[in-house]
Design a protein around this motif. Structure first.
Motif, short mmCIF file in Angstrom:
data_model
loop_
_atom_site.label_atom_id
_atom_site.label_comp_id
_atom_site.label_asym_id
_atom_site.label_seq_id
_atom_site.Cartn_x
_atom_site.Cartn_y
_atom_site.Cartn_z
N GLU A 101 -0.96 -6.68 -7.15
CA GLU A 101 -2.28 -6.06 -7.24
C GLU A 101 -2.69 -5.47 -5.89
OE1 GLU A 101 -5.22 -8.66 -8.76
OE2 GLU A 101 -6.66 -7.05 -9.06
N GLY A 102 -3.22 -4.25 -5.93
CA GLY A 102 -3.75 -3.61 -4.72
C GLY A 102 -2.71 -2.95 -3.84
N GLN A 103 -1.46 -2.99 -4.25
CA GLN A 103 -0.42 -2.38 -3.41
C GLN A 103 -0.26 -0.89 -3.68
OE1 GLN A 103 3.31 -4.51 -3.67
NE2 GLN A 103 3.07 -5.18 -1.56
N LYS A 104 0.35 -0.21 -2.74
CA LYS A 104 0.73 1.19 -2.94
C LYS A 104 2.22 1.19 -3.23
CE LYS A 104 -0.91 2.64 1.11
NZ LYS A 104 -1.30 3.60 2.16
N ALA A 139 -0.85 -12.50 -3.29
CA ALA A 139 -1.49 -11.62 -4.26
C ALA A 139 -0.84 -11.79 -5.62
CB ALA A 139 -1.35 -10.17 -3.80
N SER A 145 -6.69 3.69 -2.90
CA SER A 145 -6.09 2.40 -2.62
C SER A 145 -7.02 1.51 -1.80
CB SER A 145 -4.78 2.62 -1.87
OG SER A 145 -4.30 1.41 -1.37
N GLN A 146 -7.76 2.14 -0.88
CA GLN A 146 -8.68 1.35 -0.05
C GLN A 146 -9.80 0.71 -0.87
OE1 GLN A 146 -9.65 4.24 2.92
NE2 GLN A 146 -7.63 3.96 3.87
N LYS A 147 -10.05 1.25 -2.05
CA LYS A 147 -11.07 0.66 -2.91
C LYS A 147 -10.52 -0.53 -3.68
CE LYS A 147 -14.02 4.64 -3.41
NZ LYS A 147 -14.14 5.89 -4.13
N GLY A 148 -9.30 -0.95 -3.35
CA GLY A 148 -8.72 -2.14 -3.96
C GLY A 148 -7.93 -1.86 -5.22
N LYS A 149 -7.72 -0.57 -5.53
CA LYS A 149 -6.98 -0.26 -6.75
C LYS A 149 -5.48 -0.22 -6.45
CE LYS A 149 -10.79 2.45 -8.56
NZ LYS A 149 -11.24 1.58 -9.63
N THR A 150 -4.70 -0.52 -7.48
CA THR A 150 -3.26 -0.44 -7.35
C THR A 150 -2.85 1.00 -7.63
OG1 THR A 150 -3.24 -2.63 -8.32
CG2 THR A 150 -1.11 -1.52 -8.11
#
Lengths: 265, 310
Positions: free
Chosen positions: B31-34, B2, B188-193
């Motif tokens: 990107e996309g991590q929590k 990523a 987060s599941q929507k691909g946002k960081t």
């Protein structure tokens, strides 16, 4: 004041288009102020009281309390109009003479005072109708539509919002101070109150800076653009309001002759 | 692999009063991590966040967004702030309007979207944060938790790629904390960081994919939660405590009730599943010490079977 704000959000006329309420209140107020007779203002006082209590659902005790505030001011105000000092005590209904000068109430002045009182009370009840049924936010929406500069409206909305933040802050400081006996004696009270005022200023300044940061984070560029909520325009309401105002105008014309006629003495 | 969405390189920042908030801080967020950022008060978390959306400008060093160096001209900043949204700690300083609806519409309107689109964005944000029934209420009549959700909707409506929450669960009751964390998972599941700062080590351990620990304006340690929270030296140095799950599992390992190489469960649920599938675990707890050699072996072997599910 907070009562008024709370009722503005929770009354039954909340759903009515703010423009309709605004027009009705202003138009009625113009008729009230333009009326040469005392009948129209009195009708308006009762009409607005009825609307606010029965249609909007504001408790009558609250309304009476709210009305008693301006009413008491008015009594004092018109008292100075009614009372006069004159060298001709024969014109007076009632008076006392002190060394050739009479202080008392003349018939003409009493009429003027009563007229003034009714008119003012009528106008105040129109404004109460508006402020008890229309939240500030929606009132500002109307002002925006009327073409008031956006700078003024933004200032209004920020001031309105932050009155509550400021009061909350002041209240918190007061609680913190009094729980440490800040108001135990008169001397300590003065000191604590002074510190409260000074701290409030500093806190207000800091939070204004944070506000600027938070707004900038949301792409603020100098204009507080917000979206307005849609309100349905009701033809029925408009017709009812038009009829009521027309009737009021008719009462005025039949009783006093001419909206812009001289104040009836 | 990523790619990195936000990078800080040797960032230094000093406030006008002389406080050195960041001292050559470097980190990179995938990107996309929590991501959870931990650190004691005054470690520089909030200052760092204000660098991520260009409110503060590093005096030395660089910030990169999506691989590009951040420029501090109007157009770049507007685009950056559109993509990096910050929810501030105190909702009372963030909410400027007395109307919930108007408040949320502010951000998307600044993006120059059409009125219909803004209305749609506002409604979606209100649904996501479960505040649709509050839209006609004035902000000053809302409770703290409600204001918090409005402040999240504020930023959500702008549709940023990165959402930053500055101590989102401070002052919230446990129930609301739970709701908010679930909301972050959905975002987060929507691909946002999603980046948040917190002092709650248990929450950070269970929730985050990656953890940064800040101390005195630098990154003192980073890594996946299980690695960071087993590094006792790091925890001691940064005044952090060990999450209870890690503590309990380490204790179980020390007593030999858990295989030394067994992975530590990330959530309470995983942990309970672990001990539930271990049928006679509780019954053997009180066995006499003389038998412990045998039982330990039995336990270790049965726990190894469990390992897969943990």
């Amino acid at each position: 004041m907070f009562n008024v704000d709370q009722y503005a959000y929770s009354n039954r006329l909340r759903v009515v288009h703010p423009g309709e309420k605004f027009t009705f209140a202003i138009l009625t107020m113009v008729i009230c102020l333009g009326s040469p007779s005392m009948v129209t203002p009195l009708v308006i006082v009762f009409l607005m009281a009825g609307t606010v209590i029965f249609r909007a659902g504001i408790p009558w005790r609250i309304y009476l309390k709210l009305m008693s505030l301006p009413a008491s001011f008015l009594v004092i105000g018109v008292a100075t109009v009614a009372l006069s000092i004159s060298r001709h005590p024969q014109n007076m209904l009632y008076g006392i003479t002190l060394g050739g000068v009479a202080i008392g109430v003349a018939a003409d002045d009493l009429g003027t005072a009563a007229n003034l009182f009714c008119k003012s009370l009528g106008a105040v009840s129109c404004l109460y109708f508006l402020s008890l049924t229309t939240p500030m936010v929606e009132f500002m929406l109307v002002l925006r539509r009327l073409g008031l500069p956006s700078l003024l409206i933004e200032l209004m909305s920020l001031i309105y919002r932050f009155i509550f933040v400021l009061l909350k802050t002041a209240d918190d400081i007061y609680t913190a101070q009094s729980s440490r006996l800040g108001y135990i004696s008169c001397k300590r009270s003065y000191l604590s109150l002074g510190q409260l005022a000074a701290n409030l200023f500093i806190k207000a300044y800091t939070s204004s800076q944070i506000l600027y940061t938070t707004l900038s984070s949301r792409c603020y560029t100098g204009e507080l653009k917000v979206l307005e909520t849609h309100y349905p325009v009701s033809r029925k309401n408009i017709i009812v309001m038009a009829i009521v105002d027309l009737l009021l105008a008719l009462i005025t014309l039949s009783d006093g002759g001419g909206i812009f006629g001289k104040i009836h003495n | 692999m990523a790619k990195y969405i936000i990078e800080a390189e040797e960032v230094q920042f000093e406030y006008p009063d002389g406080t050195k908030a960041l001292k050559g801080l470097s980190l990179a967020i995938k990107e996309g991590q929590k991501v959870a950022i931990l650190g004691s008060n005054g470690a520089g978390k909030s200052t760092l966040f204000l660098h991520f959306n260009g409110i503060l400008r590093p005096q030395r060093g660089k910030i990169r967004f999506a691989g590009k160096d951040v420029r501090y001209d109007h157009a770049f900043l507007m685009n950056l702030r559109k993509n990096v949204g910050i929810v501030f700690q105190d909702p009372d300083t963030q909410l400027f309007s007395a109307s919930v609806f108007q408040e949320i519409s502010f951000g998307p309107l600044n993006l120059g979207l059409s009125e219909d689109l803004v209305r749609q964005r506002v409604n979606e944000a209100m649904v996501a944060t479960e505040i649709t029934d509050l839209q006609h209420k004035p902000t000053h009549f809302l409770s703290y938790g409600q204001k918090k959700r409005v402040s999240i909707a504020d930023v959500l409506a702008m549709g940023p790629a990165v959402l930053i929450f500055d101590e989102p669960t401070a002052c919230l009751d446990p129930m609301l904390t739970c709701h908010i964390m679930e909301l972050f998972d959905r975002i987060s599941q929507k691909g946002k960081t999603v980046i948040l700062s917190t002092h709650d080590v248990d929450m950070a351990y269970s929730w985050a994919d990656y953890i940064f620990v800040l101390k005195d304006g630098t990154v003192a340690g980073e890594g996946p939660p299980e690695k960071v929270f087993q590094d006792e030296g790091l925890l001691r140095q940064t005044d952090l405590t060990t999450p209870w799950l890690v503590e309990v599992c380490c204790e179980l390992k020390n007593r030999g009730w858990l295989a030394p190489d067994a992975p530590i469960p990330r959530t309470k649920k995983e942990f309970f599943e672990c001990i539930q599938s271990e049928g006679d675990f509780s019954g053997r707890r009180y066995l006499p010490a003389t038998n412990s050699g045998e039982t330990l072996r039995q336990r270790s072997s049965s726990l190894k079977i469990v390992k897969g599910s943990c």
